[in-house]
Scaffold this motif. Sequence first.
Motif, mmCIF file in Angstrom:
data_model
loop_
_atom_site.group_PDB
_atom_site.id
_atom_site.type_symbol
_atom_site.label_atom_id
_atom_site.label_comp_id
_atom_site.label_asym_id
_atom_site.label_seq_id
_atom_site.Cartn_x
_atom_site.Cartn_y
_atom_site.Cartn_z
ATOM 1 N N THR A 92 46.263 37.930 49.981
ATOM 2 C CA THR A 92 44.840 38.243 50.129
ATOM 3 C C THR A 92 44.555 38.742 51.536
ATOM 4 O OG1 THR A 92 44.152 36.073 50.946
ATOM 5 C CG2 THR A 92 44.310 36.343 48.548
ATOM 6 N N ASN A 98 43.474 37.663 38.283
ATOM 7 C CA ASN A 98 42.282 37.868 37.451
ATOM 8 C C ASN A 98 42.658 37.822 35.973
ATOM 9 O OD1 ASN A 98 40.742 38.179 39.728
ATOM 10 N ND2 ASN A 98 40.579 40.400 39.589
ATOM 11 N N SER A 148 39.354 34.825 46.632
ATOM 12 C CA SER A 148 39.247 36.134 47.281
ATOM 13 C C SER A 148 38.453 37.146 46.465
ATOM 14 C CB SER A 148 40.641 36.690 47.563
ATOM 15 O OG SER A 148 40.544 37.969 48.161
ATOM 16 N N LYS A 149 37.661 37.924 47.181
ATOM 17 C CA LYS A 149 36.961 39.062 46.591
ATOM 18 C C LYS A 149 37.277 40.343 47.365
ATOM 19 C CE LYS A 149 33.101 36.207 44.940
ATOM 20 N NZ LYS A 149 31.625 35.997 44.971
ATOM 21 N N TYR A 163 37.910 43.598 45.416
ATOM 22 C CA TYR A 163 36.896 44.181 44.540
ATOM 23 C C TYR A 163 36.586 45.615 44.977
ATOM 24 C CZ TYR A 163 35.780 39.548 42.583
ATOM 25 O OH TYR A 163 35.833 38.330 41.952
#
Length: 351
Positions: A53, A75, A101-102, A105
């Motif tokens: 990440t 995901n 974590s994003k 995206y």
Amino acid sequence: MMSFRRCTPPALLALLLFISCDRTRVAGSRKLPKGFPSERTAADFPKTQFLATLEEAPSAGRNTVYTPTLLYAWNGVAQELRGGIAPRPGSSPAFRALTASKGHYGAMEESEYAVETTVEGEAVSVRAFFHKALDFPVLLQKAPGGLSFGGRAVAAFGMKDYEGAITRFVEILYYKDDDHFALRLRPQQHDQEIVLAKGLPRAPSLLALLRELDTAIAKGRELQKVTAHQWRYRWETTDRFLVPEFAFHIRAEFPSLLGQRFASSAGPKRIEEAWQRNAFVLNERGAIAESEGSIGVTADTVVAPEVKPQPKNFILDKPFLLLLRHNEKRPPYFVIDLQHPELLRSLNIKQ
């Protein structure tokens, strides 16, 4: 057997992700490099780490490599388990970052990668993959003498002699001096970019380092409006830039994820396998990247005004950041924070 059914405990959850690369992409009659170096283990690269990440902290003095593939596959795990994944008390920071974590995206369009789930009995595997090949509009110049990075002679390319055709796709994003700058290279794939930044302040995470890059780019955009600084953002015939060649293919384990337990709607789970394979080649033709991984479960100050242009030397001979992304408004899908030359192609090794 392909299936998307929910598995029941005690399920073996195997998460597999893969980035393949189109190695036949051509720019005119010039082909991108064919293949990568032979696969080696991380033990051969003690100065390199892989992060799952952007939120994790890189180690001082070590190279850091990141792609979002583990996150895309994770995901898929969450979807297979119908969500509800929760770390337990005492979970490692890396595992907590993976579940929260994003940073990935928007890094890629859904059409650019695929995720498939395979169920065999109680074993579940999630496979995510994409491929990227970025070829330059024109061949960049080889540097016969290469350059020195970290005391090692490495192969290099760029623009040692001014060439207008090159400057049309290499943009100066920020320039304070020869040790603090950022460049954007636009390949033939116009919705992609390669960014190179030297001299950024050290940061506690890759995400924070990317924010430092954003700050530098924003500062450069403002300085371009000032007449006294405009020479810094245009190419002069005395300017040059050199980039070391990358050539690596490494398989690494993720010990910070191994053995991690978590709760899920399908019952308790434990990670039994966590590894990643990353390969990357960058030279005068362009860039290709490949990654595969598996998880199994039972800033600076404004410079003083100068009107007279000075020769600018964009030489990446010290630690620098490299990233591949769509544009500066979207997260990167490949990042290298280079601190040590072990990922570079030595000058005495033929391509």
